[in-house]
Design an enzyme around this catalytic site. Structure first.
Site, PDB file in Angstrom:
ATOM      1  N   GLY A   1      41.073   9.913 -12.710  1.00  0.00           N
ATOM      2  CA  GLY A   1      41.022  10.663 -11.459  1.00  0.00           C
ATOM      3  C   GLY A   1      42.388  11.245 -11.181  1.00  0.00           C
ATOM      4  O   GLY A   1      43.399  10.711 -11.638  1.00  0.00           O
TER       5      GLY A   1
ATOM      6  N   GLN B   1      49.190  14.831  -6.416  1.00  0.00           N
ATOM      7  CA  GLN B   1      49.961  14.230  -7.510  1.00  0.00           C
ATOM      8  C   GLN B   1      50.677  15.256  -8.386  1.00  0.00           C
ATOM      9  O   GLN B   1      51.570  14.899  -9.153  1.00  0.00           O
ATOM     10  CB  GLN B   1      49.055  13.353  -8.386  1.00  0.00           C
ATOM     11  CG  GLN B   1      48.563  12.114  -7.661  1.00  0.00           C
ATOM     12  CD  GLN B   1      47.622  11.306  -8.538  1.00  0.00           C
ATOM     13  OE1 GLN B   1      46.431  11.576  -8.584  1.00  0.00           O
ATOM     14  NE2 GLN B   1      48.161  10.333  -9.249  1.00  0.00           N
TER      15      GLN B   1
ATOM     16  N   CYS C   1      47.881   3.625 -11.130  1.00  0.00           N
ATOM     17  CA  CYS C   1      47.986   5.001 -10.666  1.00  0.00           C
ATOM     18  C   CYS C   1      48.974   5.751 -11.534  1.00  0.00           C
ATOM     19  O   CYS C   1      50.039   5.222 -11.857  1.00  0.00           O
ATOM     20  CB  CYS C   1      48.446   5.010  -9.210  1.00  0.00           C
ATOM     21  SG  CYS C   1      48.659   6.660  -8.537  1.00  0.00           S
ATOM     22  N   LEU C   2      48.613   6.970 -11.920  1.00  0.00           N
ATOM     23  CA  LEU C   2      49.503   7.777 -12.753  1.00  0.00           C
ATOM     24  C   LEU C   2      50.819   8.071 -12.035  1.00  0.00           C
ATOM     25  O   LEU C   2      51.824   8.352 -12.669  1.00  0.00           O
ATOM     26  CB  LEU C   2      48.815   9.097 -13.138  1.00  0.00           C
ATOM     27  CG  LEU C   2      47.524   8.961 -13.960  1.00  0.00           C
ATOM     28  CD1 LEU C   2      46.863  10.311 -14.136  1.00  0.00           C
ATOM     29  CD2 LEU C   2      47.804   8.326 -15.315  1.00  0.00           C
TER      30      LEU C   2
ATOM     31  N   HIS D   1      40.530   5.773  -4.041  1.00  0.00           N
ATOM     32  CA  HIS D   1      41.920   5.876  -4.481  1.00  0.00           C
ATOM     33  C   HIS D   1      42.399   7.338  -4.426  1.00  0.00           C
ATOM     34  O   HIS D   1      43.478   7.631  -3.905  1.00  0.00           O
ATOM     35  CB  HIS D   1      42.018   5.320  -5.918  1.00  0.00           C
ATOM     36  CG  HIS D   1      43.373   5.400  -6.533  1.00  0.00           C
ATOM     37  ND1 HIS D   1      44.100   4.283  -6.878  1.00  0.00           N
ATOM     38  CD2 HIS D   1      44.146   6.463  -6.878  1.00  0.00           C
ATOM     39  CE1 HIS D   1      45.256   4.664  -7.406  1.00  0.00           C
ATOM     40  NE2 HIS D   1      45.306   5.976  -7.414  1.00  0.00           N
ATOM     41  N   GLU D   2      41.575   8.244  -4.941  1.00  0.00           N
ATOM     42  CA  GLU D   2      41.984   9.661  -4.984  1.00  0.00           C
ATOM     43  C   GLU D   2      42.008  10.279  -3.589  1.00  0.00           C
ATOM     44  O   GLU D   2      42.895  11.074  -3.271  1.00  0.00           O
ATOM     45  CB  GLU D   2      41.068  10.461  -5.922  1.00  0.00           C
ATOM     46  CG  GLU D   2      41.066  10.009  -7.380  1.00  0.00           C
ATOM     47  CD  GLU D   2      42.447   9.850  -7.980  1.00  0.00           C
ATOM     48  OE1 GLU D   2      43.378  10.562  -7.569  1.00  0.00           O
ATOM     49  OE2 GLU D   2      42.614   8.975  -8.854  1.00  0.00           O
TER      50      GLU D   2
ATOM     51  N   HIS E   1      45.161   9.589  -1.793  1.00  0.00           N
ATOM     52  CA  HIS E   1      46.285  10.464  -2.162  1.00  0.00           C
ATOM     53  C   HIS E   1      46.374  11.676  -1.238  1.00  0.00           C
ATOM     54  O   HIS E   1      47.461  12.137  -0.906  1.00  0.00           O
ATOM     55  CB  HIS E   1      46.126  10.963  -3.607  1.00  0.00           C
ATOM     56  CG  HIS E   1      46.649  10.020  -4.645  1.00  0.00           C
ATOM     57  ND1 HIS E   1      47.962   9.610  -4.683  1.00  0.00           N
ATOM     58  CD2 HIS E   1      46.040   9.421  -5.702  1.00  0.00           C
ATOM     59  CE1 HIS E   1      48.130   8.803  -5.731  1.00  0.00           C
ATOM     60  NE2 HIS E   1      46.977   8.663  -6.357  1.00  0.00           N
TER      61      HIS E   1
END
Ligand code: ZN
Length: 173
Positions: A46, A51, A93-94, A135-136, A139
């Site tokens: 995702g 991000q 998380c990236l 989660h996304e 962000h």
């Protein structure tokens, strides 16, 4: 398609609140393609526009049944309209390198969003897919999964990042 740079904590842009998308055009399609490319390159499951430093309310999530399929779904202006239950699952998380941790989330959610053409839609997700969506969407509100951890765990991570940035500890991944 272009692979974009994924911002990492503590970049302040990750704390920006994303703005509603009102224009559904070729440029938006391009951004979605870039986000998908960036997500699969990472690799991740995702990615939120936040991000990559774009402040639009837009996320892409992987919906592949097989890893090689690379089927993804863009959700524009997504918001959780109903939720139930609880689950605890491990997240990473990236944008938060070198950390995974258990996070408490809703077990089942319904998300209202618009598709790539601006058409309104809804999706109900459970289990792992519900975690990814929560989660996304976080962000887009400037929230990172570490914000859900205990203050102690968060402090330990902050210290680790400081060390990493100072070059005392090389990230392994
Ligand atoms: Zn993330």
């Amino acid at each position: 398609m272009t692979i974009r740079t994924i911002l990492t904590y503590p970049n302040p842009l990750l704390r920006q609140k994303a703005k509603q998308v009102g224009t559904f055009d070729k440029e938006l399609e391009q951004l979605i393609d870039d986000m998908a490319e960036t997500m699969y390159d990472a690799p991740g499951i995702g990615l939120a526009a936040t991000q990559i430093g774009d402040s639009r309310q837009l996320i892409v999530v992987d919906i592949s049944k097989e890893k090689r399929d690379k089927d993804f779904m863009p959700l524009v202006n997504p918001r959780i309209v109903s939720s139930e239950g609880q689950q605890i699952d491990e997240e990473g998380c990236l944008s938060v390198p070198e950390l995974t941790s258990n996070v408490k989330r809703f077990k089942k959610i319904t998300v209202a969003y618009q598709d790539i053409t601006g058409e309104a839609a809804e999706i109900t997700a459970e289990e792992r897919f519900a975690v990814v969506l929560q989660h996304e969407i976080d962000h887009l509100h400037g929230i990172l999964f570490i914000d859900h951890l205990s203050p102690l765990k968060r402090q330990l991570y902050k210290k680790k990042v400081k060390k990493m940035l100072a070059g005392e500890e090389r990230p392994s991944g």
